[in-house]
Design a protein around this motif. Structure first.
Motif, short mmCIF file in Angstrom:
data_model
loop_
_atom_site.label_atom_id
_atom_site.label_comp_id
_atom_site.label_asym_id
_atom_site.label_seq_id
_atom_site.Cartn_x
_atom_site.Cartn_y
_atom_site.Cartn_z
N THR A 167 38.42 68.08 30.02
CA THR A 167 37.78 69.12 28.97
C THR A 167 36.75 69.84 30.04
O THR A 167 36.52 71.00 29.70
CB THR A 167 37.13 68.48 28.03
OG1 THR A 167 38.29 67.59 27.23
CG2 THR A 167 36.81 69.52 26.84
N LEU A 168 35.69 69.12 30.74
CA LEU A 168 34.76 69.66 31.32
C LEU A 168 35.20 70.33 32.46
O LEU A 168 34.71 71.54 32.86
CB LEU A 168 33.69 68.54 31.85
CG LEU A 168 32.77 68.81 32.94
CD1 LEU A 168 31.86 70.02 32.73
CD2 LEU A 168 32.05 67.61 33.61
N TYR A 169 36.21 69.85 33.30
CA TYR A 169 36.81 70.67 34.38
C TYR A 169 37.28 71.99 34.27
O TYR A 169 37.27 73.08 34.66
CB TYR A 169 37.66 69.87 35.29
CG TYR A 169 37.23 68.41 35.55
CD1 TYR A 169 35.78 68.22 35.97
CD2 TYR A 169 38.08 67.39 35.66
CE1 TYR A 169 35.50 67.11 36.07
CE2 TYR A 169 37.83 65.95 35.91
CZ TYR A 169 36.23 65.82 36.25
OH TYR A 169 35.82 64.36 36.44
N ASP A 170 38.07 72.02 32.96
CA ASP A 170 38.64 73.11 32.16
C ASP A 170 37.68 74.18 32.10
O ASP A 170 37.88 75.54 31.95
CB ASP A 170 39.51 72.91 31.14
CG ASP A 170 40.96 72.18 31.57
OD1 ASP A 170 41.24 71.84 32.50
OD2 ASP A 170 41.44 71.65 30.63
N GLU A 171 36.62 73.59 31.39
CA GLU A 171 35.36 74.53 31.05
C GLU A 171 34.86 75.19 32.30
O GLU A 171 34.72 76.44 32.26
CB GLU A 171 34.25 73.63 30.37
CG GLU A 171 33.35 74.45 29.57
CD GLU A 171 33.86 74.88 28.08
OE1 GLU A 171 33.80 76.27 28.07
OE2 GLU A 171 34.42 74.19 27.49
N ILE A 172 34.52 74.64 33.47
CA ILE A 172 34.09 75.04 34.43
C ILE A 172 35.01 76.01 35.04
O ILE A 172 34.67 77.20 35.79
CB ILE A 172 33.78 74.05 35.62
CG1 ILE A 172 32.57 73.20 35.02
CG2 ILE A 172 33.42 74.53 36.97
CD1 ILE A 172 32.44 71.99 35.83
#
Length: 329
Positions: A167-172
């Motif tokens: 979820t974090l990596y997709d946000e970045i």
């Protein structure tokens, strides 16, 4: 039994199946008469297709979490104003100085820790990108004024559960596409992946324990717990802990004292905003709390909110801090 905690949801959205297109273009695009290579770019956000004709140049920050993403991909200098609380503890000294140099519109928050700002104040900054949508600020009004809005995916109504570090990596990655900083975003993600893997290795031999992540109301009132739709879930998993509320798909929800006592977590992580004063007492004053394993075992940890929620590099820093706190406990 569990009800959604509207007072802790940071967003009040009315979104439809519309495509939002920013009317403002960067000065470079205007001067050249064409968009940069690869633009326009569209990203999905809370069920809305948000289209950028050019990379944003005037960013308005209405929450603190995006700071470390913007800095990590080299575009924090495009922030023209901010509103809300930006604790210095979140940032290294150099970045904290940059944040402090950005004009602050207001730090007024309501009793639930939500930003209080008018739509007029937001529009007065002539942003082309607004990060977060506090109550009273609408995506449509921003669109009509030539601005886009992006909201953390974990805050979207109906966001898929469980949350994960992906979820974090997709946000970045989303920020990387919007700002035309894909390479920088990939580098930031690679660094964060390595740091998460390091904590997972450190925690591999830890004893099997349960945990709860809570947001207590200081002074008495509702206690909120975090389910598998929150970034607390991947943090606990990486630490080798089992979320006692991991069967709840909601990001955050009200929990009754007797439910918490019955769950009897071995570890309790208390999230807070502002001052930690009174946060522990809000837990220990619950009826029956004195018998909880986390309290008798001395495994109650307090942590500033953004070190867990929402998805940002601060979540990984918070993970590392929790691993340090749990070492030897």
């Amino acid at each position: 039994m569990h009800s959604a905690a509207r007072t802790l949801q940071l967003l009040a959205l009315a979104v439809g199946a519309v495509t939002v297109v920013a009317g403002c273009a960067s000065s470079t695009a205007v001067d050249s008469g064409r968009a940069p290579a690869g633009f326009p770019v569209s990203v999905e956000n809370c069920g809305v297709d948000v289209t950028f004709q050019t990379p944003p140049e005037r960013v308005l920050l209405l929450e603190s979490a995006p700071v470390t993403i913007l800095d990590g991909i080299g575009v924090f200098g495009r922030v023209v104003a901010r509103a809300g609380s930006f604790p210095a503890e979140y940032y290294p000294a150099e970045l904290a100085a940059k944040v402090n140099a950005v004009p602050a519109l207001t730090d007024k928050m309501n009793s639930s820790g939500h930003l209080m700002i008018s739509q007029e104040e937001v529009l007065s900054q002539s942003p082309d990108l607004v990060l977060a949508l506090p109550e009273g600020v609408s995506r449509q009004a921003l669109h009509d004024a030539g601005a886009n809005a992006l909201i953390q995916q974990v805050f979207c109504p109906g966001a898929p559960a469980p949350a994960s570090f992906q979820t974090l990596y997709d946000e970045i990655g989303r920020y990387g596409r919007v700002f035309d900083r894909r390479t920088q975003a990939e580098g930031l993600v690679a660094d964060l992946r390595a740091r998460v893997a390091d904590v997972e290795r450190r925690s591999a031999g830890a004893p099997e324990r349960t945990a709860a992540v809570l947001y207590p109301t200081v002074g008495g009132g509702t206690t909120y717990a975090y389910g598998r739709g929150s970034m607390a879930q991947p943090q606990l998993t990486a630490l080798g802990l089992t979320n006692v509320f991991g069967d709840v798909p909601e990001r955050v929800f009200e929990v009754q004292p007797e439910e918490l006592i019955d769950a009897d977590p071995d570890v309790v992580i208390l999230l807070y905003q502002g001052s930690p004063r009174g946060v522990r007492q809000a837990l220990t004053s619950l009826p029956g709390a004195e018998s909880m394993a986390a309290i008798t075992g001395g495994r109650v940890i307090t942590q500033l909110f953004n070190f867990t929620e929402p998805a940002s590099p601060l979540t990984v820093r918070g993970l590392e801090m929790l691993a340090d706190e749990l070492d030897g406990r």
